[in-house]
Design a protein around this motif. Structure first.
Motif, PDB file in Angstrom:
ATOM      1  N   LYS A 106      32.716  26.993  20.795  1.00 50.51           N
ATOM      2  CA  LYS A 106      32.870  27.754  19.558  1.00 50.51           C
ATOM      3  C   LYS A 106      31.556  28.267  18.987  1.00 50.51           C
ATOM      4  CE  LYS A 106      35.322  25.937  16.210  1.00 50.51           C
ATOM      5  NZ  LYS A 106      35.944  24.814  15.420  1.00 50.51           N
ATOM      6  N   TYR A 107      30.463  27.681  19.482  1.00 47.92           N
ATOM      7  CA  TYR A 107      29.209  27.866  18.730  1.00 47.92           C
ATOM      8  C   TYR A 107      28.221  28.800  19.412  1.00 47.92           C
ATOM      9  CZ  TYR A 107      31.250  23.882  16.421  1.00 47.92           C
ATOM     10  OH  TYR A 107      32.109  23.070  15.752  1.00 47.92           O
ATOM     11  N   ASP A 108      28.744  29.633  20.276  1.00 48.64           N
ATOM     12  CA  ASP A 108      27.868  30.551  21.001  1.00 48.64           C
ATOM     13  C   ASP A 108      27.028  31.408  20.039  1.00 48.64           C
ATOM     14  OD1 ASP A 108      26.762  31.592  23.232  1.00 48.64           O
ATOM     15  OD2 ASP A 108      28.228  33.240  23.350  1.00 48.64           O
ATOM     16  N   LYS A 109      25.724  31.314  20.208  1.00 50.03           N
ATOM     17  CA  LYS A 109      24.764  32.132  19.428  1.00 50.03           C
ATOM     18  C   LYS A 109      24.834  31.858  17.921  1.00 50.03           C
ATOM     19  CE  LYS A 109      23.382  34.865  22.924  1.00 50.03           C
ATOM     20  NZ  LYS A 109      23.886  33.967  23.971  1.00 50.03           N
ATOM     21  N   LYS A 110      25.338  30.711  17.571  1.00 45.99           N
ATOM     22  CA  LYS A 110      25.445  30.439  16.140  1.00 45.99           C
ATOM     23  C   LYS A 110      24.166  29.829  15.558  1.00 45.99           C
ATOM     24  CE  LYS A 110      29.529  31.991  15.607  1.00 45.99           C
ATOM     25  NZ  LYS A 110      29.439  33.358  16.207  1.00 45.99           N
ATOM     26  N   ILE A 111      23.251  29.440  16.430  1.00 42.72           N
ATOM     27  CA  ILE A 111      21.943  28.994  15.910  1.00 42.72           C
ATOM     28  C   ILE A 111      20.970  30.150  16.078  1.00 42.72           C
ATOM     29  CG2 ILE A 111      20.131  27.257  16.091  1.00 42.72           C
ATOM     30  CD1 ILE A 111      22.163  25.442  17.493  1.00 42.72           C
ATOM     31  N   GLU A 112      20.420  30.585  14.959  1.00 42.95           N
ATOM     32  CA  GLU A 112      19.577  31.775  15.012  1.00 42.95           C
ATOM     33  C   GLU A 112      18.205  31.443  15.592  1.00 42.95           C
ATOM     34  OE1 GLU A 112      19.558  32.826  10.908  1.00 42.95           O
ATOM     35  OE2 GLU A 112      21.766  32.817  10.941  1.00 42.95           O
ATOM     36  N   ARG A 117      20.838  23.430   9.543  1.00 42.19           N
ATOM     37  CA  ARG A 117      21.123  24.487   8.563  1.00 42.19           C
ATOM     38  C   ARG A 117      21.981  25.585   9.178  1.00 42.19           C
ATOM     39  NH1 ARG A 117      16.105  23.871   6.630  1.00 42.19           N
ATOM     40  NH2 ARG A 117      15.252  25.466   8.008  1.00 42.19           N
ATOM     41  N   SER A 118      21.579  26.000  10.372  1.00 41.41           N
ATOM     42  CA  SER A 118      22.317  27.084  11.033  1.00 41.41           C
ATOM     43  C   SER A 118      23.765  26.701  11.274  1.00 41.41           C
ATOM     44  CB  SER A 118      21.673  27.425  12.379  1.00 41.41           C
ATOM     45  OG  SER A 118      20.357  27.858  12.178  1.00 41.41           O
ATOM     46  N   LEU A 119      23.944  25.482  11.792  1.00 41.15           N
ATOM     47  CA  LEU A 119      25.304  25.041  12.087  1.00 41.15           C
ATOM     48  C   LEU A 119      26.110  24.880  10.806  1.00 41.15           C
ATOM     49  CD1 LEU A 119      24.591  22.507  14.967  1.00 41.15           C
ATOM     50  CD2 LEU A 119      25.742  24.728  15.146  1.00 41.15           C
ATOM     51  N   LYS A 120      25.461  24.372   9.792  1.00 37.69           N
ATOM     52  CA  LYS A 120      26.165  24.128   8.533  1.00 37.69           C
ATOM     53  C   LYS A 120      26.669  25.456   7.951  1.00 37.69           C
ATOM     54  CE  LYS A 120      25.686  21.669   4.183  1.00 37.69           C
ATOM     55  NZ  LYS A 120      24.944  22.014   2.984  1.00 37.69           N
TER      56      LYS A 120
END
Lengths: 314, 446
Positions: free
Chosen positions: B61-67, B129-132
């Motif tokens: 689900k988290y593809d590219k979700k961390i900048e 932070r990014s994930l949150k």
């Protein structure tokens, strides 16, 4: 001419009366001994004269005038507790102490040069004090005390801690200062030096003056009419010819000469004694024995302690 | 008067000529310069090289979700590589790797960062932070409110940037830095504290030296005990001020030197190049310019007027505090025979000084508080506490009142100390108690 005079000086420390109406009169150009057992109040009196502390009452006159703050420059003081800055260089320190006494820098250096040459200690000038032995430091302290040619020199126990050689040098220098016209006051336990040096003494015990006067007068006053006689002959020859009130205290026989100590009676005289002996005994020497200052000191102090304790008990 | 100047001169020269004074003079400003420069340098230096971090997303689900950031690049790997990745990640050029095992909405701790070095708080913070943020959006989305996307975007764009502006009397504004003010305050407070202790105890040791060397009686047959005591106190104060001035001049010199190298100030050509070259050898060009930027910001925010008035306040408060404590230390030195005996008296004297450093910590929280006010009035703590308040610019009347009280108190303590001193220096081998000191004080008079 009285140069230094203490009049009715009283000093009280908390519960202890250090000086109880003490008078001294120091004639100009004399050497004056301040004697007394430990804790008698000598150092306190000396500190008052040096204006280190003030008296509770009484006054100090210098040359007939009340002591002023500026007078410290006319006084040279070698305290009993004496020392030097250990880390400072000898010359630098001597100049500093001399300037505190009011000498200019140049004068101080000039005079120091003289004294350092006299004691042959020029090489010490740039040494630190801690590199010097105690005897060397004592020399420096003495030089600094007399450097500004004070009219009044005060030595508190000057001979304590001196070896015999340095003590002798000190004695000579004290006499030399007297020759130069300085008036000298010193306190000491060393009774030998009192007989050698002092013209006058004051004996203080338990804050009070108990004896004062010229050394010669005092010794005359306290003499026991004791005669020391050297003669040739049998040991018992004296007792046979002397009148009975002349008591023989001791006879020390020698190979050739005997030495006898003879106590003369009240009203007796040396001449009378010689008359009794001269036809029977070969007299080789005869001398009136004066008490040593040491004897007088002990006698007078013990007497005064005794009377005090008697008063206390009654 | 002439004699007291002789004493001052001796006290001053013997100390200034010591090697330890020279060393302190040189080392001190270097430390201060470092205190200013090092933090900014470090800030500009940390982690400037780009790091690659692998992300293994077992959920998908988290593809590219961390900048990515300036220094961190995140790469998403295919799911299968998990088992033996701990051996491979380095070879593939990653500094660390992140594994997300389960749906984080349900299992918030199903994510971990692996690395053979301790992961910095920055990296950890960035990842969480990014994930949150992503999860928050996710959660909001699950409510299926229309137009939500736009709202979320707006929410994310909300920004707050608090600036601190200091208003001066004529209404002009200047951007100030709370941090720099605080650093200034603590440096000044620390300096007063340090100087008072350092030079106050020097007075005590000096008095004890004279007493144990037995030279004191020789000297007070030439000068009054009070002159000797004051000469020593003043002489040592001048040593302290000399030291302080050397520090200020050298600190500014060093700071100026460094700033002119990096900010292109006016400097002798050859020197500048030489220095710049030697420093450049150790850092690359980008670092240098960043360092220069942040340094420039630091200098910009230092208000020259504040600095100069702080210096004056420092000198006054230092001298006042020093005289107060030095006189007490002189009294102690005169009373005891050895350093060990002095402890019982030194401690009570030091207490208020130490206390004042604790109060200073509270002053930072609230420079206008009652605590700060009262402790900057009590003369035993005021030199340090008032100094810490000065950069926050307290009302002038408070500064003046504090200084007046301080002045009155040091005159009083000097008088008291003088009376104890004149008796104490001549007392040898006596076990001293407070009641004994009181006796000396009452008694001395004449």
């Amino acid at each position: 001419m009285i140069f230094l005079e203490a009049k009715q000086v009283v000093k009280q420390f908390a519960a202890h009366l250090a000086l109880d109406h003490v008078d001294i009169q120091v004639p100009e150009g004399s050497i004056y001994g301040l004697l007394g057992p430990n804790g008698a109040g000598k150092t306190t009196l000396i500190r008052i004269i040096n204006q280190i502390t003030g008296p509770d009452s009484g006054e100090i006159l210098l040359n007939g005038k009340a002591l002023k703050p500026e007078d410290v420059q006319r006084i040279g003081y070698l305290p009993e507790e004496r020392g030097l800055y250990k880390k400072m260089k000898v010359g630098e320190q001597a100049v500093y102490l001399a300037r505190l006494k009011g000498l200019s820098r140049n004068d101080a250096i000039k005079k120091l040069k003289y004294w350092f040459e006299k004691f042959e200690i020029q090489a010490w000038w740039d040494k630190k004090v801690e590199e010097l032995s105690k005897g060397m430091q004592q020399k420096i302290q003495f030089v600094v005390t007399v450097l500004h040619d004070p009219q009044l020199l005060i030595f508190d126990e000057p001979f304590s801690g001196f070896d015999p050689i340095n003590a002798n040098i000190l004695k000579q220098e004290i006499l030399a200062q007297k020759e130069k016209g300085a008036t000298i006051l010193f306190s000491t336990h060393n009774m030998g030096s009192v007989e050698e040096l002092c013209d006058h003494i004051t004996l203080i015990n338990k804050s009070k003056t108990i004896l004062t006067g010229e050394v010669d007068d005092i010794r005359q006053k306290y003499k026991d009419n004791l005669i020391k006689l050297d003669y040739m002959g049998e040991t018992d020859i004296l007792s046979r010819h002397l009148e009975s009130d002349y008591t023989i205290q001791s006879i020390e026989p020698d190979h050739r000469l005997n030495t006898a100590m003879i106590q003369m009676p009240e009203g007796g005289s040396v001449n009378k004694m010689i008359n009794q002996l001269v036809d029977h005994v070969e007299i080789h020497g005869l001398q009136e024995v004066l008490p040593t200052m040491n004897d007088i000191f002990i006698k007078v102090v013990e007497q005064s302690n005794l009377t005090k304790s008697v008063i206390k008990e009654s | 008067m002439n004699k007291i100047s002789l004493i001052i001169k001796r006290e001053y020269l013997t100390r200034v000529k010591k090697k330890s004074f020279l060393i302190m003079s040189i080392v001190g400003p270097m430390l201060f310069a470092l205190m200013i420069i090092l933090p900014t340098w470090f800030a500009s230096m940390d982690d400037t090289s780009e790091k690659k971090i692998a992300v293994i997303d077992a959920v998908g689900k988290y593809d590219k979700k961390i900048e990515n950031t300036e220094y961190l690049r995140f790469e998403w790997l295919e799911q299968g590589k998990k088992d033996d990745f701990s051996k491979e990640y380095k070879e593939q050029g990653y500094a660390a790797y992140v594994i997300i095992e389960k749906d984080l909405l349900e299992y918030p701790d199903a994510v971990a960062i692996y690395s053979d070095i301790q992961v910095t708080a920055d990296v950890k913070g960035h990842v969480s932070r990014s994930l949150k943020r992503y999860l928050e959006t996710e959660k909001l989305n699950s409510y299926q409110i229309s137009g939500l996307d736009g709202i979320i975007k707006e929410i994310h764009d909300v920004k707050v940037n608090v600036k601190t502006i200091k208003l001066s009397d004529d209404g002009t504004e200047k951007e100030s830095s709370t941090e720099i003010t605080m650093i200034g305050a603590i440096i000044f407070a620390l300096m007063v504290y340090m100087f008072v202790i350092m030079y106050g105890t020097q007075v005590m040791r000096g008095v004890m030296e004279e007493k144990t060397n037995r030279i004191v009686e020789v000297i007070i047959s030439s000068v009054k005990p009070f002159q000797l005591m004051m000469g020593k106190i003043i002489g040592i104060a001048m040593v302290a001020l000399t030291q302080f001035l050397i520090w200020v001049v050298l600190s500014f010199g060093v700071a100026f030197l460094i700033s002119s190298i990096f900010l292109g100030g006016e400097m002798p050509e050859s020197n500048q190049i030489q220095m710049a070259q030697s420093i450049n050898a150790e850092m690359d060009q980008t670092q240098t310019s960043e360092f220069a930027d942040s340094l420039a910001k630091v200098f910009e925010k230092i208000d020259l007027v504040t600095v100069v008035s702080s210096l004056f306040a420092f000198i006054y408060l230092f001298i006042g505090g020093y005289l107060l404590y030095a006189s007490l230390f002189a009294a102690i030195g005169s009373a005891v025979d050895s350093e060990t005996d002095s402890q019982q008296f030194v401690l009570p004297v030091m207490m208020p000084l130490i206390l004042s450093m604790y109060v200073v910590m509270g002053v930072f929280q609230n420079p206008g508080s009652d605590l700060a006010f009262w402790f900057s009035m009590i003369p035993f703590t005021s030199p340090v506490v008032m100094m810490a308040r000065i950069p926050f610019q307290p009302p002038v009347w408070e500064i003046v009142l504090s200084m007046v009280i301080l002045t009155g108190t040091f005159i009083f303590t000097t008088w008291v100390a003088g009376r104890i001193y004149r008796t104490g220096i001549l007392m040898y081998g006596k076990k001293v108690s407070y009641s004994e000191l009181w006796k000396w004080f009452k008694y001395s008079g004449k």
